[in-house]
Design an enzyme around this catalytic site. Structure first.
Site, mmCIF file in Angstrom:
data_model
loop_
_atom_site.group_PDB
_atom_site.id
_atom_site.type_symbol
_atom_site.label_atom_id
_atom_site.label_comp_id
_atom_site.label_asym_id
_atom_site.label_seq_id
_atom_site.Cartn_x
_atom_site.Cartn_y
_atom_site.Cartn_z
ATOM 1 N N CYS A 56 23.678 -100.184 0.817
ATOM 2 C CA CYS A 56 24.380 -101.284 -0.004
ATOM 3 C C CYS A 56 23.994 -102.715 -0.658
ATOM 4 O O CYS A 56 23.021 -102.619 -0.481
ATOM 5 C CB CYS A 56 23.687 -102.530 1.974
ATOM 6 S SG CYS A 56 24.229 -103.594 2.468
ATOM 7 N N CYS A 60 19.230 -108.493 2.269
ATOM 8 C CA CYS A 60 19.010 -108.401 3.404
ATOM 9 C C CYS A 60 17.497 -108.072 3.853
ATOM 10 O O CYS A 60 16.845 -106.862 3.404
ATOM 11 C CB CYS A 60 18.935 -108.163 4.879
ATOM 12 S SG CYS A 60 21.258 -108.524 4.769
ATOM 13 N N CYS A 63 15.531 -104.380 5.572
ATOM 14 C CA CYS A 63 16.768 -103.130 5.460
ATOM 15 C C CYS A 63 16.493 -102.089 4.209
ATOM 16 O O CYS A 63 16.839 -102.398 3.792
ATOM 17 C CB CYS A 63 18.122 -103.552 5.575
ATOM 18 S SG CYS A 63 19.292 -102.361 5.469
ATOM 19 N N CYS A 100 27.968 -97.271 19.733
ATOM 20 C CA CYS A 100 27.893 -97.490 18.312
ATOM 21 C C CYS A 100 27.697 -97.109 17.145
ATOM 22 O O CYS A 100 27.000 -96.493 16.231
ATOM 23 C CB CYS A 100 26.907 -98.585 18.568
ATOM 24 S SG CYS A 100 26.813 -99.994 19.580
ATOM 25 N N CYS A 131 31.641 -99.991 19.599
ATOM 26 C CA CYS A 131 31.178 -100.792 19.525
ATOM 27 C C CYS A 131 31.459 -100.611 17.312
ATOM 28 O O CYS A 131 30.892 -99.160 17.201
ATOM 29 C CB CYS A 131 29.862 -101.775 19.519
ATOM 30 S SG CYS A 131 28.756 -102.811 18.923
ATOM 31 N N CYS A 191 28.523 -108.646 20.033
ATOM 32 C CA CYS A 191 27.052 -108.204 19.989
ATOM 33 C C CYS A 191 26.396 -109.235 19.278
ATOM 34 O O CYS A 191 26.995 -108.957 17.861
ATOM 35 C CB CYS A 191 27.026 -106.550 19.654
ATOM 36 S SG CYS A 191 25.799 -106.087 19.957
ATOM 37 N N ARG A 263 19.187 -106.933 25.005
ATOM 38 C CA ARG A 263 18.732 -105.091 24.473
ATOM 39 C C ARG A 263 17.741 -105.326 24.048
ATOM 40 O O ARG A 263 17.793 -105.959 23.012
ATOM 41 C CB ARG A 263 20.200 -104.849 23.341
ATOM 42 C CG ARG A 263 20.002 -103.065 22.855
ATOM 43 C CD ARG A 263 20.438 -102.717 22.116
ATOM 44 N NE ARG A 263 22.199 -102.453 23.145
ATOM 45 C CZ ARG A 263 23.522 -102.977 23.028
ATOM 46 N NH1 ARG A 263 23.332 -103.405 21.446
ATOM 47 N NH2 ARG A 263 24.097 -102.951 23.258
HETATM 48 S S1 SF4 Z 1 21.329 -105.254 7.201
HETATM 49 FE FE1 SF4 Z 1 21.123 -104.230 5.541
HETATM 50 S S2 SF4 Z 1 22.876 -101.988 5.560
HETATM 51 FE FE2 SF4 Z 1 23.652 -104.415 6.740
HETATM 52 S S3 SF4 Z 1 24.122 -105.792 5.176
HETATM 53 FE FE3 SF4 Z 1 22.312 -106.316 4.876
HETATM 54 S S4 SF4 Z 1 21.870 -104.552 3.415
HETATM 55 FE FE4 SF4 Z 1 23.447 -104.091 4.074
#
Ligand code: SF4
Length: 318
Positions: A56, A60, A63, A100, A131, A191, A263
């Site tokens: 990705c 984040c 993540c 999901c 979802c 959600c 949740r």
């Molecule tokens: S949470 Fe992870 S998968 Fe989702 S946008 Fe952020 S970096 Fe990408």
């Protein structure tokens, strides 16, 4: 203030006052509200499948799927329709009522969205609620998913507006609110929740709950995640959150969003059953079921069945 009322004008001061209640009082209030709208024994069970893992472009900080961090997660292609449908069938047999599908994208391309739309149609035909969480959506993309039969779209606010910049720099808080508005305008259920234990202050947890509870329509589903620390991510080394503060966050969510399903989401693998029991008492009434949550571990199905049995909980029938 009538406890039963659904309000969209929660102030920070009011939410702060909830968090400051003596624990027995907070739990009593949360249980009172919970019992007005739900069977306290019933737990909604969802299964989450990563249909497109890793690689990705977003940053984040929590993540492991971000391409910016060395976490051992390798980028994969979008799963085939057949594989997704086989997984959905297995989830249904195991007792899930909602399936999901998560993809590690900043936002889906139109060709990808067509593929996901076919998955949504197929999963729906199995008799499961659907979802998806695919990143940011335009209004047109939200409409496309609604037309395919998507019931819920997950897009979390993650944290308070103030702390957000310390966690993500590649999209803004307003971008998230815009996607949520597109999902809502398209007629899908929302959600939306967040993650705690990311080094945020108590005031940030208050701000997150106040923001969620002040959305024009409360999210039907509010996942509250405890950060799972993954080696290689910027948040790998921080301090954990006191489990009682986690329970307080759940209770505040329950009181502020009385009719939403709350949740107990990521982080259960490292949580004692006693802490999870307190979360259910605080008004949590949904879990993810299955050995993995996207890329991080989750308690196995047998363990969850035993825990639910031990606590006298039953799967929610929609
Ligand atoms: S949470 Fe992870 S998968 Fe989702 S946008 Fe952020 S970096 Fe990408």
């Amino acid at each position: 203030m009538e406890q039963n009322a659904k309000r969209h004008d929660w102030t920070r001061a009011e939410v702060r006052a909830l968090f400051a209640l003596p624990f027995p009082e907070l739990m009593f209030r949360a249980q009172t509200v919970h019992r007005m709208h739900f069977d306290p024994r019933a737990v909604q069970i969802s299964t989450l499948l990563s249909i497109k893992t890793g690689g990705c472009p977003e940053d984040c900080a929590y993540c492991p799927q971000s391409a910016r961090y060395e976490t051992g997660v390798t980028a994969e292609k979008l799963m085939s329709l057949d594989t997704v449908l086989a997984e959905a069938q297995a989830a249904k047999r195991a007792g899930a009522s909602r399936f999901c599908m998560g993809a590690a994208w900043r936002s889906p391309k139109d060709r990808e969205l067509d593929q996901v739309a076919a998955m949504v149609e197929g999963v729906k035909a199995l008799g499961l609620e659907t979802c998806a969480t695919l990143g940011m959506l335009t209004a047109v993309q939200a409409e496309r998913l609604k037309t395919a039969g998507l019931d819920y779209y997950n897009h979390n606010l993650d944290t308070s507006p103030e702390y957000y910049g310390a966690i993500i720099t590649t999209r803004t808080y307003q971008d998230r609110l815009d996607t949520l508005a597109h999902v809502r305008d398209a007629g899908m259920r929302v959600c939306c929740g967040g993650i705690v234990g990311m080094g945020e202050s108590a005031e940030d947890r208050i701000g997150m709950i106040a923001t969620l509870a002040s959305l024009p329509v409360h999210p039907e589903s509010v996942p509250i995640n405890m950060l799972v620390r993954v080696a290689g991510t910027p948040l790998a080394g921080g301090e954990g959150l006191d489990p009682i503060d986690f329970v307080r966050t759940i209770a505040a969510a329950r009181i502020a969003m009385p009719k939403s399903v709350v949740r107990l989401s990521a982080g259960r693998e490292d949580m004692s059953e006693e802490t999870q029991a307190l979360c259910f008492l605080a008004g949590a009434n949904s879990i993810f079921y299955g050995p993995k949550l996207l890329t991080t571990p989750n308690p196995g199905r047998d363990r969850d069945l035993q825990m639910m049995d031990r606590l006298g909980l039953v799967p929610m029938r929609d």
